[in-house]
Every structure is written in C-alpha cells, then in structure tokens.
Scaffold this active site. Structure first.
Site, short mmCIF file in Angstrom:
data_model
loop_
_atom_site.label_atom_id
_atom_site.label_comp_id
_atom_site.label_asym_id
_atom_site.label_seq_id
_atom_site.Cartn_x
_atom_site.Cartn_y
_atom_site.Cartn_z
N ASN A 29 0.87 -1.20 0.00
CA ASN A 29 0.00 0.00 0.00
C ASN A 29 0.89 1.23 0.00
O ASN A 29 2.09 1.14 0.27
CB ASN A 29 -0.98 -0.02 1.18
CG ASN A 29 -0.28 -0.23 2.51
OD1 ASN A 29 0.56 0.56 2.92
ND2 ASN A 29 -0.58 -1.35 3.16
N VAL A 38 -0.41 -10.86 0.27
CA VAL A 38 0.99 -11.13 -0.06
C VAL A 38 1.92 -10.22 0.74
O VAL A 38 3.03 -10.63 1.12
CB VAL A 38 1.19 -11.04 -1.59
CG1 VAL A 38 1.07 -9.64 -2.10
CG2 VAL A 38 2.49 -11.67 -2.01
N ASP A 39 1.48 -9.03 1.05
CA ASP A 39 2.27 -8.07 1.84
C ASP A 39 2.57 -8.65 3.22
O ASP A 39 3.74 -8.68 3.67
CB ASP A 39 1.46 -6.76 1.95
CG ASP A 39 2.29 -5.56 2.36
OD1 ASP A 39 3.51 -5.70 2.55
OD2 ASP A 39 1.70 -4.47 2.51
N TYR A 131 -7.50 -5.25 -3.15
CA TYR A 131 -7.73 -4.03 -3.94
C TYR A 131 -8.77 -4.22 -5.05
O TYR A 131 -9.17 -3.26 -5.69
CB TYR A 131 -6.41 -3.49 -4.50
CG TYR A 131 -5.62 -2.67 -3.50
CD1 TYR A 131 -6.06 -2.50 -2.19
CD2 TYR A 131 -4.44 -2.03 -3.86
CE1 TYR A 131 -5.34 -1.75 -1.26
CE2 TYR A 131 -3.71 -1.27 -2.94
CZ TYR A 131 -4.17 -1.14 -1.65
OH TYR A 131 -3.46 -0.38 -0.75
N1 AR6 Z 1 2.14 -15.63 -2.65
C1 AR6 Z 1 1.60 -15.27 -3.85
N2 AR6 Z 1 0.43 -14.62 -3.97
C2 AR6 Z 1 -0.24 -14.36 -2.82
C3 AR6 Z 1 0.24 -14.69 -1.53
C4 AR6 Z 1 1.50 -15.35 -1.47
N3 AR6 Z 1 2.07 -15.71 -0.32
N4 AR6 Z 1 -0.65 -14.26 -0.61
C5 AR6 Z 1 -1.68 -13.72 -1.28
N5 AR6 Z 1 -1.44 -13.77 -2.61
P1 AR6 Z 1 -3.35 -8.84 -2.09
P2 AR6 Z 1 -3.64 -6.25 -3.45
C6 AR6 Z 1 -2.24 -13.28 -3.74
O1 AR6 Z 1 -4.62 -8.64 -1.37
O2 AR6 Z 1 -4.93 -6.66 -4.02
C7 AR6 Z 1 -2.48 -5.72 1.58
O3 AR6 Z 1 -3.12 -5.60 2.81
C8 AR6 Z 1 -3.71 -13.01 -3.52
O4 AR6 Z 1 -4.43 -14.24 -3.56
O5 AR6 Z 1 -2.18 -9.38 -1.33
O6 AR6 Z 1 -2.65 -5.55 -4.32
C9 AR6 Z 1 -1.50 -4.59 1.30
O7 AR6 Z 1 -0.93 -4.09 2.48
C10 AR6 Z 1 -4.03 -12.12 -4.71
O8 AR6 Z 1 -4.24 -12.90 -5.88
O9 AR6 Z 1 -2.82 -7.46 -2.78
C11 AR6 Z 1 -2.38 -3.57 0.64
O10 AR6 Z 1 -3.03 -2.76 1.59
C12 AR6 Z 1 -2.73 -11.33 -4.90
O11 AR6 Z 1 -1.75 -12.00 -4.10
C13 AR6 Z 1 -3.38 -4.41 -0.11
O12 AR6 Z 1 -3.44 -5.66 0.55
C14 AR6 Z 1 -2.83 -9.90 -4.45
O13 AR6 Z 1 -3.67 -9.79 -3.33
C15 AR6 Z 1 -2.95 -4.65 -1.53
O14 AR6 Z 1 -3.97 -5.32 -2.21
#
Ligand code: AR6
Length: 182
Positions: A29, A38-39, A131
């Site tokens: 973020n 993932v974060d 997001y």
């Molecule tokens: N490895 C690979 N992909 C993953 C993993 C992992 N370990 N964990 C989740 N994903 P998101 P955004 C996938 O929500 O939409 C956070 O709170 C997940 O299934 O992680 O960009 C940040 O701090 C999805 O397909 O990221 C921001 O505030 C993808 O990663 C916000 O979320 C992205 O999901 C960012 O949201």
C-alpha cells in the site's frame, strides 16, 4: 516454455515468499505500512528488517505513489531485493486510469530490478486481492506491460506466482494469447 524475446516467462501456483529469485515484488500500500495478503506474507517470512526500511522510506519520501514502486532488501527471503509495488484500488479511478496505474507498477518494478542488477524477478498478481482489480482484466495488462518493458530492461526470467489454481488458469489463458508471438 514461453519466452518474451530472450526472457523466460514462467507461471506457477505457489507462495511468492518461497521463490528463489533476485527480486520478489510485493503488492504493497502507498504507506508501505504492511497489511494482509501477499504483503503480510512477505513481511512475516522476510523478518523485521524489511519493515524497518519501509519505515525509513515513509519518513523520507512519504511512502510510495500508486502506480509506482520502491526497493528494500529482502531480509531472510531467498532473494536480494523486495520491490514494493503499489497497485490501484479498483473503483477509485476510472477503469482506464486504473489500467495505466497497474501497468506502471509492473514497468517500474522491472526498471528498479534492472537498476539493481537483477536477472530474475517474481511478481504476484498485483491489485487483484484486497484491492479488487478484476483478475481477467489485470492479467493481460501485467503480461503486456512486462513484455513491452523487457525491451528496455532485460531479465533472464520473469515468474508470475499465482496463489490459487483459478488465478493461475486466468494467467495461463492470457499468456496463451502471447505465446508464439515473441
Ligand atoms: N504468494 C503469492 N500470492 C499471494 C500470496 C503469497 N504468499 N498471498 C496472497 N497472494 P493482495 P492487493 C495473492 O490482497 O490486491 C495488503 O493488505 C492473492 O491471492 O495481497 O494488491 C496490502 O498491504 C491475490 O491474488 O494485494 C495492501 O493494503 C494477490 O496476491 C493491499 O493488501 C494480491 O492480493 C494490496 O492489495
């Protein structure tokens, strides 16, 4: 195997924190404050040094603009760098502007990886979790931007690490549209 020019492009289902590559991209973020998805996984697996660097970047530069990215070390991850990309929140801007911002994250991440001497990079599916960016729309943008940007910032390998089988299928379908056209 699919190649974009001289670059091997790999899609796999898995956990990005387990990848052994020069640069792992985080879906962060704009406050670089950490979070879920993932974060959270990257900060948990990489240890506290990554957040300490994020804190410093926030103090010095106010974080990271949407559509851009910043680099830190990778702590205990099997990588040299983490590139924290900030994707758009779906619905906050027009769809076209959101597309542009999403493309900006991929392009900036590749540029930063290149500037840090990286030859391999792993991306998650940025913005398509919390997001809310529709993944069917995001996957072709991710792939097209990477293919285009590799002309300037060559890598040996770009790996897309998708968390679910469904997400992998979406990327496979999008990639098949590029296959053979490199
Ligand atoms: N490895 C690979 N992909 C993953 C993993 C992992 N370990 N964990 C989740 N994903 P998101 P955004 C996938 O929500 O939409 C956070 O709170 C997940 O299934 O992680 O960009 C940040 O701090 C999805 O397909 O990221 C921001 O505030 C993808 O990663 C916000 O979320 C992205 O999901 C960012 O949201």
């Amino acid at each position: 195997m699919v190649t974009f020019g001289a670059t091997k492009v790999t899609l796999l289902q898995g956990d990005i924190t387990k990848q052994s590559v020069d640069a792992i991209v985080n879906a962060a973020n704009s406050a670089l404050a950490g979070g879920g998805g993932v974060d959270g996984a990257i900060h948990r697996a990489g240890g506290p040094s990554i957040m300490r660097e994020c804190d410093r970047i926030r103090a010095e530069r106010g974080g990271c603009a949407t559509g851009s990215a910043v680099t830190t070390g990778a702590g205990e991850l099997d990588a040299k760098h983490v590139i924290h990309g900030v994707g758009p929140i779906w619905g906050q801007a027009s769809p076209e502007e959101s597309d542009r911002l999403l493309a900006g994250v991929y392009a900036t991440s590749l540029r930063l990886a290149h500037e840090h001497g990286c030859k391999s990079i792993a991306f998650p599916s940025i913005s398509t979790g919390v997001y809310g960016f529709p993944i069917e729309r995001a996957a072709p943008i991710a792939l097209a931007t990477v293919r285009q940007t590799l002309d300037d910032f060559l890598m040996d390998e770009v790996r897309f690490v998708l968390f679910s089988a469904g997400d992998l299928a979406v990327y496979e379908s999008a990639l098949s549209a590029f296959a053979g056209s490199s």
